[in-house]
Write an enzyme that holds these catalytic residues in place. Structure first.
Site, PDB file in Angstrom:
ATOM      1  N   GLY A 104       0.808  -1.210   0.000  1.00  0.00           N
ATOM      2  CA  GLY A 104       0.000   0.000   0.000  1.00  0.00           C
ATOM      3  C   GLY A 104       0.844   1.264   0.000  1.00  0.00           C
ATOM      4  O   GLY A 104       0.547   2.228  -0.712  1.00  0.00           O
ATOM      5  N   SER A 105       1.897   1.279   0.790  1.00  0.00           N
ATOM      6  CA  SER A 105       2.745   2.474   0.876  1.00  0.00           C
ATOM      7  C   SER A 105       3.368   2.799  -0.477  1.00  0.00           C
ATOM      8  O   SER A 105       3.412   3.962  -0.883  1.00  0.00           O
ATOM      9  CB  SER A 105       3.860   2.277   1.909  1.00  0.00           C
ATOM     10  OG  SER A 105       3.309   2.032   3.179  1.00  0.00           O
TER      11      SER A 105
ATOM     12  N   ASN B 217      -8.012   4.512   8.745  1.00  0.00           N
ATOM     13  CA  ASN B 217      -7.538   3.313   9.427  1.00  0.00           C
ATOM     14  C   ASN B 217      -7.682   3.370  10.945  1.00  0.00           C
ATOM     15  O   ASN B 217      -7.722   2.349  11.600  1.00  0.00           O
ATOM     16  CB  ASN B 217      -6.086   3.034   9.043  1.00  0.00           C
ATOM     17  CG  ASN B 217      -5.217   4.265   9.098  1.00  0.00           C
ATOM     18  OD1 ASN B 217      -5.490   5.263   8.423  1.00  0.00           O
ATOM     19  ND2 ASN B 217      -4.175   4.220   9.912  1.00  0.00           N
TER      20      ASN B 217
ATOM     21  N   GLN C   3      -7.866   0.559   3.364  1.00  0.00           N
ATOM     22  CA  GLN C   3      -8.787   0.029   4.376  1.00  0.00           C
ATOM     23  C   GLN C   3     -10.134  -0.381   3.782  1.00  0.00           C
ATOM     24  O   GLN C   3     -10.926  -1.038   4.453  1.00  0.00           O
ATOM     25  CB  GLN C   3      -9.028   1.067   5.479  1.00  0.00           C
ATOM     26  CG  GLN C   3      -7.856   1.279   6.417  1.00  0.00           C
ATOM     27  CD  GLN C   3      -7.565   0.066   7.296  1.00  0.00           C
ATOM     28  OE1 GLN C   3      -8.456  -0.687   7.666  1.00  0.00           O
ATOM     29  NE2 GLN C   3      -6.303  -0.128   7.622  1.00  0.00           N
TER      30      GLN C   3
ATOM     31  N   THR D 281      11.544  -7.888 -11.022  1.00  0.00           N
ATOM     32  CA  THR D 281      10.929  -9.194 -11.257  1.00  0.00           C
ATOM     33  C   THR D 281       9.704  -9.348 -10.366  1.00  0.00           C
ATOM     34  O   THR D 281       9.750  -9.048  -9.176  1.00  0.00           O
ATOM     35  CB  THR D 281      11.953 -10.314 -10.970  1.00  0.00           C
ATOM     36  OG1 THR D 281      13.066 -10.114 -11.832  1.00  0.00           O
ATOM     37  CG2 THR D 281      11.358 -11.697 -11.219  1.00  0.00           C
TER      38      THR D 281
ATOM     39  N   CYS E  41      -1.728  11.097  23.354  1.00  0.00           N
ATOM     40  CA  CYS E  41      -1.056  11.469  24.591  1.00  0.00           C
ATOM     41  C   CYS E  41      -0.109  12.641  24.327  1.00  0.00           C
ATOM     42  O   CYS E  41       0.661  12.631  23.383  1.00  0.00           O
ATOM     43  CB  CYS E  41      -0.259  10.274  25.077  1.00  0.00           C
ATOM     44  SG  CYS E  41       0.674  10.599  26.540  1.00  0.00           S
TER      45      CYS E  41
HETATM   46  C1  LIG Z   1      -1.974  -0.230   5.994  1.00  0.00           C
HETATM   47  C2  LIG Z   1      -2.230   1.040   5.302  1.00  0.00           C
HETATM   48  C3  LIG Z   1      -1.301   1.587   4.385  1.00  0.00           C
HETATM   49  C4  LIG Z   1       0.041   0.978   4.151  1.00  0.00           C
HETATM   50  O1  LIG Z   1      -0.026  -0.262   3.499  1.00  0.00           O
HETATM   51  P1  LIG Z   1       1.265  -1.213   3.529  1.00  0.00           P
HETATM   52  O2  LIG Z   1       0.834  -2.389   2.728  1.00  0.00           O
HETATM   53  O3  LIG Z   1       1.492  -1.539   4.959  1.00  0.00           O
HETATM   54  O4  LIG Z   1       2.380  -0.478   2.915  1.00  0.00           O
HETATM   55  C5  LIG Z   1      -1.639   2.750   3.731  1.00  0.00           C
HETATM   56  N1  LIG Z   1      -2.805   3.357   3.948  1.00  0.00           N
HETATM   57  C6  LIG Z   1      -3.726   2.883   4.808  1.00  0.00           C
HETATM   58  C7  LIG Z   1      -5.014   3.605   4.993  1.00  0.00           C
HETATM   59  C8  LIG Z   1      -3.463   1.716   5.515  1.00  0.00           C
HETATM   60  O5  LIG Z   1      -4.364   1.251   6.377  1.00  0.00           O
END
Ligand SMILES: *Cc1c(COP(=O)(O)O)cnc(C)c1O
Length: 396
Positions: free
Chosen positions: A74-75, A154, A182, A240, A328
């Protein structure tokens, strides 16, 4: 150890890989190991497997297979969308609009882009975590090239008005990216109907493997590559292919979409039971919307006078895996930018607990958590000087 029970309520952090997914993946570690770029017949199976996965992913969001590109999670998909669009369109403008409650994969990428000459607007959110369409309209300038708003948050589970955002962006000819990490596999998504130009997903948030994701790039969107090298992913993402991972994300998304609505309804019931029960604890408060526009599996509650971290440790000793979005202000913890953005006063935001439900969550699990959490909160308050102070003096 007296307690062997383990209840996993952190599905927003990651999911396990479903056995059906794993079994489709396994051959690609052993017999089917051919490099898809090679010419011999050993590679044909792997090429076909990638094609099938791309087909499955595209179908799940109503895209064309040619619009799906696999990434390392995702990142990476988020980084690619933002940097790719920014650098490819900087002649048109240097302004990007996002929100204050994005995942760090978006926020930190925006900070990087700012250092490279881009202007970033962070839209505020209301107390339930929603952006306002008016704010979005007002933020758009003739320099705006991209709007990036997450599909669902998230931490507090808020689902954004994606279709309305898409409409405005399309009308203004501004690219619209959504971090749907999410939401994919949990909420119905149609990139055409919602006017989405770019969408990020990650396999491990819907029972696929970790380290594999995808970026949907609508045909015609101009963006630069992020990972340079070989000609994989039709020349757009070098390296790859992670074939087993790609096979896994394809199978996982197909599985998730096959019972998306029934699972959503089941989890919503469990979620609401959990929320209702936890709100019976005195001086507790729900973060995010009560029911409408909330992810089916998300619960996020603040308990005043105690620390999120200490709740987590005691829950862990009771076999419960949970997470905290702790705002916090003192000590070592970073405040949760999401809880601060929804306007949580610091003194209330000390003890936030996130419980996220998923495929293996049962009603018994919810009942057990409802039995344990109030005891844990009571025990921590009994030790808390803040609580003691409050009992003596009240709020002021
Ligand atoms: C988990 C998450 C990511 C990151 O995904 P990864 O696969 O851990 O890189 C990005 N955005 C949201 C909203 C997430 O919940």
């Amino acid at each position: 150890m007296e307690n062997k029970k383990r209840i996993y309520m952190d599905y927003a952090a990651t999911t396990y890989t479903k056995p059906e997914v794993l079994s489709e993946m396994l051959p690609y570690f052993t017999e089917e190991f051919g490099n898809p770029s090679s010419i011999y017949s050993l590679s044909r199976g792997t090429k076909r497997a990638i094609d099938l996965a791309r087909e499955r992913v595209s179908k799940a969001i109503n895209a064309d297979a040619s619009e799906v590109f696999f990434t390392g999670g995702g990142s990476e998909a988020d980084n690619w969308a933002l940097k790719g669009v920014a650098f490819a369109n900087k002649k048109r403008g240097n302004h990007i609009i996002t929100t204050k409650i994005e995942h760090h994969a978006i926020l930190h990428t925006c900070e990087f882009l700012k250092k490279n000459g881009f202007e970033i607007t962070y839209l505020p959110v209301d107390k339930e975590g929603r952006i306002s369409i008016e704010d979005l309209k007002n933020a758009i300038t003739d320099k705006t090239i991209l709007v990036s708003v997450m599909f669902a948050n998230n931490e507090i589970g808020t689902i954004q008005p994606i279709k309305e955002i898409g409409e405005i962006c399309r009308e203004k000819k501004i690219y619209f990216h959504t971090d749907a990490v999410q939401a994919v596999g949990h909420e119905a998504i149609d990139v055409k109907e919602m006017n989405i130009d770019l969408l990020s997903m990650a396999g491990h948030k819907f029972y696929g493997p970790k380290g594999v994701g995808a970026l949907y790039i609508r045909k015609g969107v101009r963006l630069d590559n992020l990972v340079h090298g070989g000609g994989q992913e039709r020349g757009r993402r070098a390296g790859t292919e992670n074939i087993a991972g790609i096979v896994g994300i394809g199978k996982a998304i197909e599985l998730a979409n096959s019972d998306l609505e029934s699972e959503r309804i089941r989890l919503t019931k469990l979620r609401d039971k959990l929320i209702e029960g936890l709100l019976k604890v005195p001086y507790s408060r729900l973060n995010g919307p009560l029911n409408k526009d909330r992810l089916a599996g998300n619960v996020n509650i603040c308990f005043r006078f105690i620390e999120g971290e200490s709740i987590l440790l005691l829950l862990d000793s009771n076999g419960i895996c949970a997470s905290s979005g702790s705002a916090c202000t003192s000590g070592s913890l970073d405040p949760s930018h999401v809880l601060l953005a929804i306007g949580l006063p610091h003194e209330i935001a000390h003890g936030s607990l996130r419980l996220t439900l998923g495929a293996s969550t049962t009603e018994e699990d919810v009942d057990y958590v409802l039995e344990v959490v109030p005891k844990v909160v009571k025990r921590l308050r009994d030790m808390s000087p803040l609580w003691d102070d409050f009992l003596k003096k009240g709020d002021n």
